[in-house]
Design a protein around this motif. Structure first.
Motif, PDB file in Angstrom:
ATOM      1  N   LYS A  40      56.559  59.179  45.686  1.00 43.96           N
ATOM      2  CA  LYS A  40      55.741  59.097  44.472  1.00 43.96           C
ATOM      3  C   LYS A  40      54.388  58.468  44.784  1.00 43.96           C
ATOM      4  CE  LYS A  40      59.613  58.292  41.263  1.00 43.96           C
ATOM      5  NZ  LYS A  40      60.140  57.341  40.242  1.00 43.96           N
ATOM      6  N   PRO A  41      53.352  58.851  44.059  1.00 40.86           N
ATOM      7  CA  PRO A  41      52.105  58.089  44.142  1.00 40.86           C
ATOM      8  C   PRO A  41      52.318  56.725  43.505  1.00 40.86           C
ATOM      9  CG  PRO A  41      51.958  59.677  42.372  1.00 40.86           C
ATOM     10  CD  PRO A  41      53.272  59.942  43.073  1.00 40.86           C
ATOM     11  N   PHE A  42      51.512  55.748  43.895  1.00 32.54           N
ATOM     12  CA  PHE A  42      51.719  54.403  43.359  1.00 32.54           C
ATOM     13  C   PHE A  42      50.457  53.838  42.730  1.00 32.54           C
ATOM     14  CE2 PHE A  42      50.435  53.567  47.804  1.00 32.54           C
ATOM     15  CZ  PHE A  42      49.427  52.604  47.618  1.00 32.54           C
ATOM     16  N   PHE A  43      50.693  52.912  41.810  1.00 35.45           N
ATOM     17  CA  PHE A  43      49.626  52.085  41.238  1.00 35.45           C
ATOM     18  C   PHE A  43      50.052  50.637  41.389  1.00 35.45           C
ATOM     19  CE2 PHE A  43      48.045  49.457  37.776  1.00 35.45           C
ATOM     20  CZ  PHE A  43      46.677  49.576  37.994  1.00 35.45           C
ATOM     21  N   LEU A  44      49.177  49.814  41.972  1.00 41.35           N
ATOM     22  CA  LEU A  44      49.471  48.404  42.239  1.00 41.35           C
ATOM     23  C   LEU A  44      48.331  47.530  41.764  1.00 41.35           C
ATOM     24  CD1 LEU A  44      50.908  45.986  43.705  1.00 41.35           C
ATOM     25  CD2 LEU A  44      49.736  46.735  45.798  1.00 41.35           C
ATOM     26  N   ILE A  45      48.658  46.524  40.940  1.00 43.34           N
ATOM     27  CA  ILE A  45      47.698  45.468  40.612  1.00 43.34           C
ATOM     28  C   ILE A  45      47.986  44.286  41.522  1.00 43.34           C
ATOM     29  CG2 ILE A  45      46.956  43.770  38.900  1.00 43.34           C
ATOM     30  CD1 ILE A  45      47.421  45.775  36.726  1.00 43.34           C
ATOM     31  N   VAL A  46      46.976  43.845  42.252  1.00 37.86           N
ATOM     32  CA  VAL A  46      47.056  42.638  43.078  1.00 37.86           C
ATOM     33  C   VAL A  46      46.270  41.559  42.339  1.00 37.86           C
ATOM     34  CG1 VAL A  46      46.599  41.629  45.338  1.00 37.86           C
ATOM     35  CG2 VAL A  46      47.180  44.060  45.155  1.00 37.86           C
ATOM     36  N   GLY A  47      46.991  40.672  41.651  1.00 41.53           N
ATOM     37  CA  GLY A  47      46.353  39.676  40.792  1.00 41.53           C
ATOM     38  C   GLY A  47      46.178  38.348  41.497  1.00 41.53           C
ATOM     39  N   HIS A  48      44.971  38.059  41.930  1.00 42.81           N
ATOM     40  CA  HIS A  48      44.715  36.807  42.658  1.00 42.81           C
ATOM     41  C   HIS A  48      44.450  35.648  41.703  1.00 42.81           C
ATOM     42  CE1 HIS A  48      44.811  37.832  46.897  1.00 42.81           C
ATOM     43  NE2 HIS A  48      44.273  39.006  46.584  1.00 42.81           N
ATOM     44  N   LYS A  49      44.877  34.475  42.112  1.00 46.62           N
ATOM     45  CA  LYS A  49      44.559  33.248  41.381  1.00 46.62           C
ATOM     46  C   LYS A  49      43.125  32.792  41.693  1.00 46.62           C
ATOM     47  CE  LYS A  49      45.725  28.331  40.909  1.00 46.62           C
ATOM     48  NZ  LYS A  49      45.503  28.296  39.445  1.00 46.62           N
ATOM     49  N   ALA A  50      42.723  32.924  42.928  1.00 45.70           N
ATOM     50  CA  ALA A  50      41.367  32.523  43.324  1.00 45.70           C
ATOM     51  C   ALA A  50      40.357  33.382  42.560  1.00 45.70           C
ATOM     52  CB  ALA A  50      41.192  32.702  44.830  1.00 45.70           C
ATOM     53  N   THR A  51      39.256  32.802  42.091  1.00 48.63           N
ATOM     54  CA  THR A  51      38.709  31.487  42.384  1.00 48.63           C
ATOM     55  C   THR A  51      38.785  30.557  41.165  1.00 48.63           C
ATOM     56  OG1 THR A  51      36.590  32.513  41.791  1.00 48.63           O
ATOM     57  CG2 THR A  51      37.060  32.302  44.134  1.00 48.63           C
ATOM     58  N   HIS A  52      39.928  30.470  40.543  1.00 51.70           N
ATOM     59  CA  HIS A  52      40.062  29.693  39.310  1.00 51.70           C
ATOM     60  C   HIS A  52      39.957  28.191  39.581  1.00 51.70           C
ATOM     61  CE1 HIS A  52      41.844  28.142  35.565  1.00 51.70           C
ATOM     62  NE2 HIS A  52      41.503  29.305  35.036  1.00 51.70           N
ATOM     63  N   ARG A  53      39.452  27.459  38.600  1.00 56.47           N
ATOM     64  CA  ARG A  53      39.444  26.003  38.637  1.00 56.47           C
ATOM     65  C   ARG A  53      40.857  25.499  38.947  1.00 56.47           C
ATOM     66  NH1 ARG A  53      37.796  22.483  33.236  1.00 56.47           N
ATOM     67  NH2 ARG A  53      37.270  20.508  34.260  1.00 56.47           N
ATOM     68  N   SER A  54      41.102  24.575  39.815  1.00 63.14           N
ATOM     69  CA  SER A  54      40.218  23.592  40.397  1.00 63.14           C
ATOM     70  C   SER A  54      39.826  23.883  41.841  1.00 63.14           C
ATOM     71  CB  SER A  54      40.862  22.211  40.322  1.00 63.14           C
ATOM     72  OG  SER A  54      40.946  21.760  38.996  1.00 63.14           O
ATOM     73  N   TRP A  55      39.664  25.130  42.217  1.00 61.25           N
ATOM     74  CA  TRP A  55      39.037  25.552  43.464  1.00 61.25           C
ATOM     75  C   TRP A  55      39.608  24.812  44.684  1.00 61.25           C
ATOM     76  CZ3 TRP A  55      35.682  23.090  39.736  1.00 61.25           C
ATOM     77  CH2 TRP A  55      35.367  23.950  38.676  1.00 61.25           C
ATOM     78  N   MET A  56      40.851  25.133  45.015  1.00 61.44           N
ATOM     79  CA  MET A  56      41.510  24.507  46.155  1.00 61.44           C
ATOM     80  C   MET A  56      41.561  25.503  47.304  1.00 61.44           C
ATOM     81  SD  MET A  56      44.546  22.471  44.106  1.00 61.44           S
ATOM     82  CE  MET A  56      45.218  21.661  45.553  1.00 61.44           C
ATOM     83  N   PRO A  57      40.727  25.287  48.348  1.00 64.30           N
ATOM     84  CA  PRO A  57      40.674  26.247  49.455  1.00 64.30           C
ATOM     85  C   PRO A  57      41.937  26.212  50.304  1.00 64.30           C
ATOM     86  CG  PRO A  57      38.724  24.810  49.388  1.00 64.30           C
ATOM     87  CD  PRO A  57      39.735  24.210  48.476  1.00 64.30           C
ATOM     88  N   ASP A  58      42.167  27.308  51.003  1.00 63.03           N
ATOM     89  CA  ASP A  58      43.190  27.343  52.036  1.00 63.03           C
ATOM     90  C   ASP A  58      42.819  26.295  53.093  1.00 63.03           C
ATOM     91  OD1 ASP A  58      45.210  28.030  53.777  1.00 63.03           O
ATOM     92  OD2 ASP A  58      44.597  30.116  54.009  1.00 63.03           O
ATOM     93  N   LEU A  59      43.809  25.721  53.745  1.00 61.88           N
ATOM     94  CA  LEU A  59      43.554  24.660  54.730  1.00 61.88           C
ATOM     95  C   LEU A  59      42.564  25.112  55.797  1.00 61.88           C
ATOM     96  CD1 LEU A  59      47.172  23.248  55.212  1.00 61.88           C
ATOM     97  CD2 LEU A  59      45.339  22.315  53.769  1.00 61.88           C
ATOM     98  N   GLN A  60      42.653  26.372  56.214  1.00 58.11           N
ATOM     99  CA  GLN A  60      41.753  26.859  57.266  1.00 58.11           C
ATOM    100  C   GLN A  60      40.318  27.018  56.785  1.00 58.11           C
ATOM    101  OE1 GLN A  60      42.407  31.160  58.306  1.00 58.11           O
ATOM    102  NE2 GLN A  60      44.043  31.001  56.773  1.00 58.11           N
ATOM    103  N   ASP A  61      40.101  26.946  55.474  1.00 54.97           N
ATOM    104  CA  ASP A  61      38.752  27.116  54.925  1.00 54.97           C
ATOM    105  C   ASP A  61      38.106  25.799  54.485  1.00 54.97           C
ATOM    106  OD1 ASP A  61      38.646  29.988  55.143  1.00 54.97           O
ATOM    107  OD2 ASP A  61      40.112  30.049  53.519  1.00 54.97           O
ATOM    108  N   LEU A  62      38.829  24.692  54.605  1.00 55.07           N
ATOM    109  CA  LEU A  62      38.251  23.406  54.211  1.00 55.07           C
ATOM    110  C   LEU A  62      36.984  23.132  55.012  1.00 55.07           C
ATOM    111  CD1 LEU A  62      41.492  21.219  54.030  1.00 55.07           C
ATOM    112  CD2 LEU A  62      40.128  22.043  52.097  1.00 55.07           C
ATOM    113  N   GLY A  63      35.915  22.793  54.309  1.00 55.95           N
ATOM    114  CA  GLY A  63      34.660  22.468  54.979  1.00 55.95           C
ATOM    115  C   GLY A  63      33.857  23.664  55.437  1.00 55.95           C
ATOM    116  N   ALA A  64      34.237  24.879  55.038  1.00 53.67           N
ATOM    117  CA  ALA A  64      33.562  26.087  55.533  1.00 53.67           C
ATOM    118  C   ALA A  64      32.079  26.124  55.176  1.00 53.67           C
ATOM    119  CB  ALA A  64      34.255  27.329  54.988  1.00 53.67           C
ATOM    120  N   TYR A  65      31.691  25.423  54.112  1.00 55.47           N
ATOM    121  CA  TYR A  65      30.288  25.423  53.678  1.00 55.47           C
ATOM    122  C   TYR A  65      29.675  24.029  53.713  1.00 55.47           C
ATOM    123  CZ  TYR A  65      31.135  30.211  52.142  1.00 55.47           C
ATOM    124  OH  TYR A  65      31.436  31.552  52.112  1.00 55.47           O
ATOM    125  N   ASP A  66      30.277  23.123  54.465  1.00 61.76           N
ATOM    126  CA  ASP A  66      29.770  21.749  54.474  1.00 61.76           C
ATOM    127  C   ASP A  66      28.393  21.629  55.125  1.00 61.76           C
ATOM    128  OD1 ASP A  66      31.992  20.960  53.165  1.00 61.76           O
ATOM    129  OD2 ASP A  66      32.800  19.663  54.736  1.00 61.76           O
TER     130      ASP A  66
END
Length: 516
Positions: free
Chosen positions: A189-215
């Motif tokens: 069958k053909p498919f339809f998929l919604i990928v619903g991300h939480k990011a970038t909702h408040r309170s903006w908690m980055p993945d550990l590997q992204d901490l300080g990426a824009y410091d």
């Protein structure tokens, strides 16, 4: 003779029925798959493809290079739950019954576009954030975050309603669950998929590997960061400023309570150490500077954007991983990928964060569509589209009949046109926001946005009109309503506003308009 005819008929049916079945199966295989990647509060002006020179969004930018970027996609009620209700129904909030982010249960008995896809043989799934106080209907598979969900070690509710906590970062888990479903789906069958991300909702908690990426980045202040809101009562009286509303502990992670605060008490010991070590350094910096006044406001602004953009890094990386999966699995060629957010967001414009207003940064949302072989790569579309158009467009892309009660229209003709600018299209988008007074104290209002002008009426206490010439005043600082020489323009826009209220059956707004 009759016996010969019967034998011929039987032979004909014997031969033709398998051919028809084969043809139908081939047609089903050729129908496009569709993935709708839906982020939360991701500002269009925070994306490279929309002109941002600082943001690291290579995957979203790739989609724009390989597909069509909409410059003017607007929401009809700039708030999370209502926008998702509009996505599912193709209707305004007053018609689908979901006007505010509250405890309202979303009515799943009404027309929903995934139900229509199911009727047409599509396999459907929603994975990630839904945020509608109701479990999904119209989806063969779902695995969703309860409510807002958590960035770290989040719970997911899966069929038949079981809640399970998973170790990891929410964006990574959503991608993992999405690719797992794609791998095990019914591929007949053909498919339809919604990928619903939480990011970038408040309170903006980055993945550990992204901490300080824009410091190492100093973000320039928007020109209207210190807006004094002259001539705009509602803008002055809101409660969504970086100065007064943004919280040091919860939003900027300055010495939060890691035991009691629900935002921070889900870490594993290993996660907590990395996260806490980073933000303890930030806290020491804040204490050493001992800032106040404008210096403190601007420090908060820098910290806000560093967390926001770092959180968006994880979102973009996961979009890239999903695109890579489509490439490696051979699905990319026949899969339409749509990227959008539930609304726009303020990144310091007017001194704000959050959304809600009809002003441009929250009204406008990113929209990118990649359709290999149909949409010319690098296409840009200026037409005024709205989130009521998403549902009918998906149905149109899937060759599925569009129900008559949907208020939007398919923008597929814009996507496949050699020159989208020549396709007849709407000249104005209608808007109505309701949630008041909490949170953020944004007065309810309605209005319209044309290619050049924006007219809005704020009620329930603000009781005032605002009119902006977006060509001369793109940052919406000068309310020209009532100025000499605008009389005819104002009358024309009010007439168009009333016409749209009638067209979209917004009786509440018509009643208010009649009294002003």
């Amino acid at each position: 003779m009759i016996r010969i005819v019967r034998r011929f008929t039987a032979l004909f049916l014997f031969l033709i029925v398998p051919l028809l079945s084969f043809s139908q199966a081939r047609q089903a295989r050729q129908r496009p798959n569709i993935i709708f990647i839906f982020s939360d509060d991701h500002a269009y002006q925070g994306i490279g493809a929309y002109g941002n020179k600082i943001a690291k969004t290579p995957s979203i930018d790739r989609l724009a290079r390989e597909g069509a970027l909409f410059k003017n996609c607007f929401v009809t009620n700039s708030i999370c739950g209502p926008s998702r209700a509009t996505l599912l129904t193709g209707k305004y909030s007053h018609m689908n019954g979901y006007k505010r982010n509250d405890r309202t249960l979303f009515d799943t008995d009404q027309t929903l576009f995934p139900k229509e896809l199911q009727k047409n043989g599509y396999q459907t799934a929603w994975i990630g954030k839904m945020h509608l106080n109701s479990l999904p209907v119209g989806f063969d598979y779902w695995n969703i975050l309860p409510g807002q969900g958590h960035y770290y070690n989040p719970d997911f509710i899966s069929q038949p309603g079981d809640t399970t906590r998973h170790t990891g970062y929410v964006s990574n888990l959503i991608t993992q669950f999405s690719t797992e479903w794609l791998a095990k789906r019914d591929d007949s069958k053909p498919f339809f998929l919604i990928v619903g991300h939480k990011a970038t909702h408040r309170s903006w908690m980055p993945d550990l590997q992204d901490l300080g990426a824009y410091d190492d980045v100093t973000f320039p202040l928007p020109a209207n960061f210190y807006d004094e809101y002259e001539g705009r009562v509602s803008a002055r009286d809101q409660d969504m400023s970086i100065d007064k509303t943004m919280r040091m502990k919860e939003d900027l992670k300055i010495n939060p309570d890691y035991q009691k605060d629900g935002l921070f008490n889900r870490f594993t010991p290993e996660q907590k150490k990395i996260f806490k070590d980073y933000y303890d350094k930030v806290a020491r910096e804040a204490e050493a500077k001992n800032l106040s006044g404008k210096a403190l406001i601007e420090w908060k602004y820098q910290r806000y954007l560093r967390d926001y953009y770092a959180t968006a890094n994880g979102l973009d990386r996961n979009i890239g991983e999903l695109l890579d999966y489509l490439d490696k699995s051979g699905l990319a060629e026949n899969t339409i990928v749509i990227y959008s957010s539930d609304q726009g967001f303020y990144l310091g414009e007017h001194g704000w964060f959050d959304k809600r207003f009809i002003y441009e940064e929250s009204l406008r949302t990113p929209l990118i569509v990649r359709y290999p072989g149909v949409v010319k790569p690098g296409t840009t579309i200026d037409a005024l589209v709205a989130n009521i158009d998403w549902a009918p467009t998906v149905l149109d892309l899937a060759s599925t009949k569009i129900p008559s009660d949907m208020q939007g229209k398919s923008f597929f003709p814009l996507l496949k046109a050699a020159d989208p600018q020549r396709v007849p299209w709407r000249q104005a988008v209608y808007y109505h926001y309701y949630e008041f007074p909490q949170p953020h104290h944004v007065y309810p209002h309605f209005g319209l946005r044309t290619n050049r002008y924006k007219l809005a009426y704020f009620y329930d206490g603000a009781d005032s009109w605002e009119l902006f010439d977006l060509q001369k005043d793109p940052t919406e600082m000068s309310n020209i309503y009532g100025q000499k020489g605008t009389e005819k323009l104002t009358a024309d826009l009010k007439a168009e506003l009333k016409k749209l209220m009638v067209e979209y059956k917004d009786q509440e707004a018509l009643n208010i308009l009649a009294g002003v």
